[in-house]
Design a protein around this motif. Structure first.
Motif, PDB file in Angstrom:
ATOM      1  N   VAL A  79       0.677  -0.954   5.739  1.00  0.00           N
ATOM      2  CA  VAL A  79      -0.046  -1.396   4.546  1.00  0.00           C
ATOM      3  C   VAL A  79       0.365  -2.835   4.263  1.00  0.00           C
ATOM      4  O   VAL A  79       1.549  -3.118   4.070  1.00  0.00           O
ATOM      5  CB  VAL A  79       0.310  -0.522   3.314  1.00  0.00           C
ATOM      6  N   LEU A  81       0.684  -5.854   1.791  1.00  0.00           N
ATOM      7  CA  LEU A  81       0.790  -6.056   0.352  1.00  0.00           C
ATOM      8  C   LEU A  81       0.937  -7.561   0.187  1.00  0.00           C
ATOM      9  O   LEU A  81       1.971  -8.126   0.533  1.00  0.00           O
ATOM     10  CB  LEU A  81       2.028  -5.315  -0.162  1.00  0.00           C
ATOM     11  N   ASN A  85      -5.628 -13.154  -1.145  1.00  0.00           N
ATOM     12  CA  ASN A  85      -6.700 -12.254  -1.558  1.00  0.00           C
ATOM     13  C   ASN A  85      -8.093 -12.677  -1.092  1.00  0.00           C
ATOM     14  O   ASN A  85      -9.082 -12.119  -1.524  1.00  0.00           O
ATOM     15  CB  ASN A  85      -6.689 -12.103  -3.080  1.00  0.00           C
ATOM     16  N   LEU A 100      -4.381  -0.372   5.531  1.00  0.00           N
ATOM     17  CA  LEU A 100      -4.754  -0.672   4.157  1.00  0.00           C
ATOM     18  C   LEU A 100      -4.289  -2.084   3.833  1.00  0.00           C
ATOM     19  O   LEU A 100      -3.270  -2.541   4.361  1.00  0.00           O
ATOM     20  CB  LEU A 100      -4.048   0.339   3.239  1.00  0.00           C
ATOM     21  N   TYR A 101      -5.030  -2.760   2.959  1.00  0.00           N
ATOM     22  CA  TYR A 101      -4.642  -4.104   2.523  1.00  0.00           C
ATOM     23  C   TYR A 101      -4.688  -4.097   1.001  1.00  0.00           C
ATOM     24  O   TYR A 101      -5.751  -3.925   0.424  1.00  0.00           O
ATOM     25  CB  TYR A 101      -5.610  -5.149   3.096  1.00  0.00           C
ATOM     26  N   VAL A 102      -3.536  -4.225   0.375  1.00  0.00           N
ATOM     27  CA  VAL A 102      -3.438  -4.191  -1.086  1.00  0.00           C
ATOM     28  C   VAL A 102      -3.098  -5.592  -1.578  1.00  0.00           C
ATOM     29  O   VAL A 102      -2.181  -6.237  -1.076  1.00  0.00           O
ATOM     30  CB  VAL A 102      -2.355  -3.183  -1.537  1.00  0.00           C
ATOM     31  N   PHE A 106      -0.481  -5.531  -8.159  1.00  0.00           N
ATOM     32  CA  PHE A 106      -0.959  -4.202  -7.791  1.00  0.00           C
ATOM     33  C   PHE A 106      -0.326  -3.155  -8.697  1.00  0.00           C
ATOM     34  O   PHE A 106       0.660  -3.428  -9.385  1.00  0.00           O
ATOM     35  CB  PHE A 106      -0.596  -3.915  -6.332  1.00  0.00           C
ATOM     36  N   LYS A 110      -0.626   3.545  -8.104  1.00  0.00           N
ATOM     37  CA  LYS A 110      -1.764   3.661  -7.181  1.00  0.00           C
ATOM     38  C   LYS A 110      -1.289   3.471  -5.735  1.00  0.00           C
ATOM     39  O   LYS A 110      -1.745   4.157  -4.827  1.00  0.00           O
ATOM     40  CB  LYS A 110      -2.839   2.632  -7.543  1.00  0.00           C
ATOM     41  N   LEU A 111      -0.364   2.525  -5.510  1.00  0.00           N
ATOM     42  CA  LEU A 111       0.155   2.286  -4.162  1.00  0.00           C
ATOM     43  C   LEU A 111       0.835   3.544  -3.615  1.00  0.00           C
ATOM     44  O   LEU A 111       0.627   3.912  -2.458  1.00  0.00           O
ATOM     45  CB  LEU A 111       1.124   1.101  -4.157  1.00  0.00           C
ATOM     46  N   GLN A 114      -1.821   5.905  -2.559  1.00  0.00           N
ATOM     47  CA  GLN A 114      -2.461   5.465  -1.323  1.00  0.00           C
ATOM     48  C   GLN A 114      -1.564   5.734  -0.112  1.00  0.00           C
ATOM     49  O   GLN A 114      -2.044   6.155   0.943  1.00  0.00           O
ATOM     50  CB  GLN A 114      -2.821   3.972  -1.420  1.00  0.00           C
TER      51      GLN A 114
END
Length: 120
Positions: A79, A81, A85, A100-102, A106, A110-111, A114
């Motif tokens: 992932v 982080l 953006n 995943l790309y957060v 953040f 939620k992280l 995920q």
């Protein structure tokens, strides 16, 4: 116990993620940059890696390339982080193999959700 490697050069992010994931029954490993992460990955095989993009020494993009080329880490989810953006940054991260790309800032809650979804 699920294992997670957190790779970020921002101490506040590392501390809050470490605390939260330990509370959620993860064994947590910490690296401050990509070089340190690659050293840890020689002896540990985490279920998931949370990886910052902009770091000293070896950035997140170069780090994931090494991870994806290691046969011992094929099961490992990654992932990103990152504060980067722009759509091209996100696309690059996903093209390099991130699950995943957060984008920072953040939600930790939620992280965690995920991450748990990814390793179910």
């Amino acid at each position: 116990m699920k294992k997670i490697l957190i790779v970020d050069d921002e101490p506040n992010i590392v501390m809050s993620l470490e605390y939260t994931f330990k509370k959620n029954n993860f064994e947590v490993f910490i690296a401050r940059d990509g070089l340190e992460a690659l050293e840890i990955l020689k002896t540990q095989q985490p279920d998931i890696i949370i990886l910052d993009v902009m770091m000293p020494m070896v950035d997140g993009y170069a780090t994931i390339e090494q991870i994806k080329n290691n046969p011992k880490l094929t099961h490992c989810k990654v992932v990103f982080l990152s504060a980067k953006n722009k759509q091209q940054d996100i696309d690059k991260g996903l093209e390099l193999g991130a699950n995943l790309y957060v984008v920072k800032p953040f939600s930790i809650k939620k992280l965690v959700e995920q991450v748990n979804d990814l390793i179910q």
